[in-house]
Design an enzyme around this catalytic site. Structure first.
Site, short mmCIF file in Angstrom:
data_model
loop_
_atom_site.label_atom_id
_atom_site.label_comp_id
_atom_site.label_asym_id
_atom_site.label_seq_id
_atom_site.Cartn_x
_atom_site.Cartn_y
_atom_site.Cartn_z
CB SER A 39 -0.81 0.25 1.28
OG SER A 39 -1.73 -1.08 1.02
N GLY A 230 -4.28 -2.28 -0.58
CA GLY A 230 -3.60 -1.94 -1.74
C GLY A 230 -3.25 -0.47 -2.09
N GLY A 232 -2.68 3.40 -3.95
CA GLY A 232 -3.27 4.24 -4.86
C GLY A 232 -4.83 4.59 -4.44
CB CYS A 258 -6.98 -0.81 3.69
SG CYS A 258 -6.28 0.78 4.04
CD GLN A 262 -9.81 3.60 0.52
OE1 GLN A 262 -9.23 3.26 -0.60
NE2 GLN A 262 -8.84 4.11 1.58
CG ASN A 300 -0.71 2.59 4.68
OD1 ASN A 300 -0.67 3.93 4.49
ND2 ASN A 300 -0.02 1.52 3.99
N GLY A 302 -4.89 6.90 2.81
CA GLY A 302 -4.96 8.38 2.56
C GLY A 302 -6.20 8.79 1.68
CG HIS A 342 -3.80 -2.27 7.75
ND1 HIS A 342 -3.93 -2.98 6.55
CD2 HIS A 342 -4.02 -0.97 7.36
CE1 HIS A 342 -3.82 -2.06 5.63
NE2 HIS A 342 -4.16 -0.97 6.06
CD GLU A 344 -3.60 -6.11 7.73
OE1 GLU A 344 -4.65 -6.14 8.14
OE2 GLU A 344 -2.84 -5.35 7.05
N1 LIG Z 1 -3.59 0.36 3.06
C1 LIG Z 1 -4.42 0.60 2.01
O1 LIG Z 1 -5.27 -0.32 1.27
C2 LIG Z 1 -4.58 1.86 1.36
C3 LIG Z 1 -5.85 2.21 0.68
C4 LIG Z 1 -5.56 3.41 -0.47
N2 LIG Z 1 -4.49 3.07 -1.33
C5 LIG Z 1 -5.67 4.59 0.35
O2 LIG Z 1 -4.42 5.24 0.55
O3 LIG Z 1 -6.37 5.26 1.07
#
Ligand SMILES: NC(=O)CC[C@H](N)C(=O)O
Length: 367
Positions: A39, A230, A232, A258, A262, A300, A302, A342, A344
């Site tokens: 990510s 993931g 982006g 995450c 979304q 984590n 954005g 997260h 995990e």
């Molecule tokens: N850790 C992630 O899956 C981040 C999700 C997405 N890339 C974000 O920045 O929000």
């Protein structure tokens, strides 16, 4: 930095230069897990904890096949590292993995800039040919994470089976024994500890590339579908949003983390947006709105799911106590739910691990 701020420090990794969105992470441990979290693709991570590298690096504390962060910025690298599992110093690990990194930086000042002005790009230069004007030009040329579809870039290229369970002191990673549930996991940049925690709970795992159509997933006759984290912006991942919509129609249990959270939100018709500087750390309080419990979580991201755009059949299950943003959603008419942080951990606290058990329960009930 794209705003023109210049920092000088000591190169501690590969030579050359790197560009990316600079994000600050407040976790006190887990630098190796952070570096290998897919990510962080196209992001340069600065750690607010001042001593980084104390326990060196090893070949087990990795969350994917490679280092994905574009660079690392720290305050202090210790002269010596010490840990019974260490195989390398952090500096050697960074150099071997071709990561440009810098130490002796006032990371508190850097973090204040990011917190006050919001996310912005930066460039690190290390080695003989330092060129401040060029570094600024590269930082300014990076643009924004908004609009970038990186999930399909980092995803696996062919599907595979995952069999390793969680790490235990003394025995390391074990092969799973029983597999009563078959889970197809979409790899948008999956962290391995998610797969380990699912395997530990009896899931036979088929990991599939990000662009796998729903019909190919359904042909595998899974008991549940997992949507991974993931890098982006989730919004341009139209292939995934379409596939998730089709999977939801079947009423199979779906669990997202995450980016997967979304994407589940987008599949229900909600919208996502870029946050000012996001959430990156292992110490974020999140409330489970059903139980009232407050958990300390690993984060984590954005981007976020916008609460005001949620359709009537989606409820908010978790909320950030830092800024009240949505941290979890559940569909009211389908066994589908997701979490923005997260569960995990890796690195971070395990307060939210119960969501993995909830997914297992959903699959048992569907069976
Ligand atoms: N850790 C992630 O899956 C981040 C999700 C997405 N890339 C974000 O920045 O929000």
């Amino acid at each position: 930095m794209a705003d023109g701020t210049l920092f000088k420090g000591s190169a501690i990794g590969a030579t050359g230069h790197t560009v990316g969105e600079v994000v600050f992470n407040t976790a006190m441990t887990g630098y190796q897990e952070i570096l290998t979290d897919p990510s962080y693709t196209k992001q340069i991570v600065t750690l607010t904890y001042p001593h980084i590298g104390n326990v060196g690096a090893n070949s087990e504390d990795t969350e994917s096949r490679a280092v994905f962060a574009s660079g690392l910025i720290i305050r202090d690298l210790p002269l010596l590292h010490s840990n019974f599992r260490a195989e390398d110093s952090l500096s050697d690990y960074l150099a071997k993995n071709n990561v440009v990194a810098i130490a002796d930086i006032d990371t508190r000042r850097l973090t204040r800039i990011l917190r006050e002005k919001g996310a912005q790009a930066g460039c690190i230069m290390a080695g003989a040919d330092l060129d401040e004007a060029r570094a600024l030009e590269l930082a300014r040329g990076f643009g924004s994470m908004a609009g970038q579809d990186l999930a399909k870039v980092v995803s696996c290229t062919a599907s595979y089976q995952w069999k390793l369970g969680e790490w235990k002191l003394g025995s390391g990673y074990s092969e799973q024994a029983q597999t009563p549930f078959h889970v197809v996991a979409y790899d948008f940049g999956v962290k391995h500890n998610i797969l380990r925690m699912l395997a530990e709970r009896g899931c036979k795992l088929t990991v599939v590339p990000a662009q796998t159509p729903a019909k190919d997933v359904l042909a595998l006759q899974p008991d549940g579908v997992f949507l991974s984290n993931g890098p982006g912006d989730p919004e341009p991942c139209d292939y995934a949003i379409t596939a998730i919509r089709e999977i939801l129609e079947t009423r199979l249990p779906v669990f997202g983390i995450c980016l997967g959270h979304q994407l589940l939100g987008l599949a229900t018709g909600a919208k996502t947006s870029k946050m000012k500087f996001g959430h990156h750390g292992a110490n974020h309080p999140v409330q489970d709105l059903d139980s009232g419990r407050v958990m300390i979580t690993s984060q984590n991201h954005g981007f976020q799911v916008d609460e005001s755009t949620l359709p009537a059949n989606v409820r908010v299950t978790h909320r950030s106590l830092f800024d009240q943003t949505v941290q979890g959603i559940a569909l009211t008419d389908r066994p589908a739910f997701s979490f923005q942080g997260h569960p995990e951990a890796s690195p971070g606290p395990e307060d939210v691990a119960y969501l993995f058990d909830r997914f297992i329960t959903a699959m048992s009930q569907a069976k």
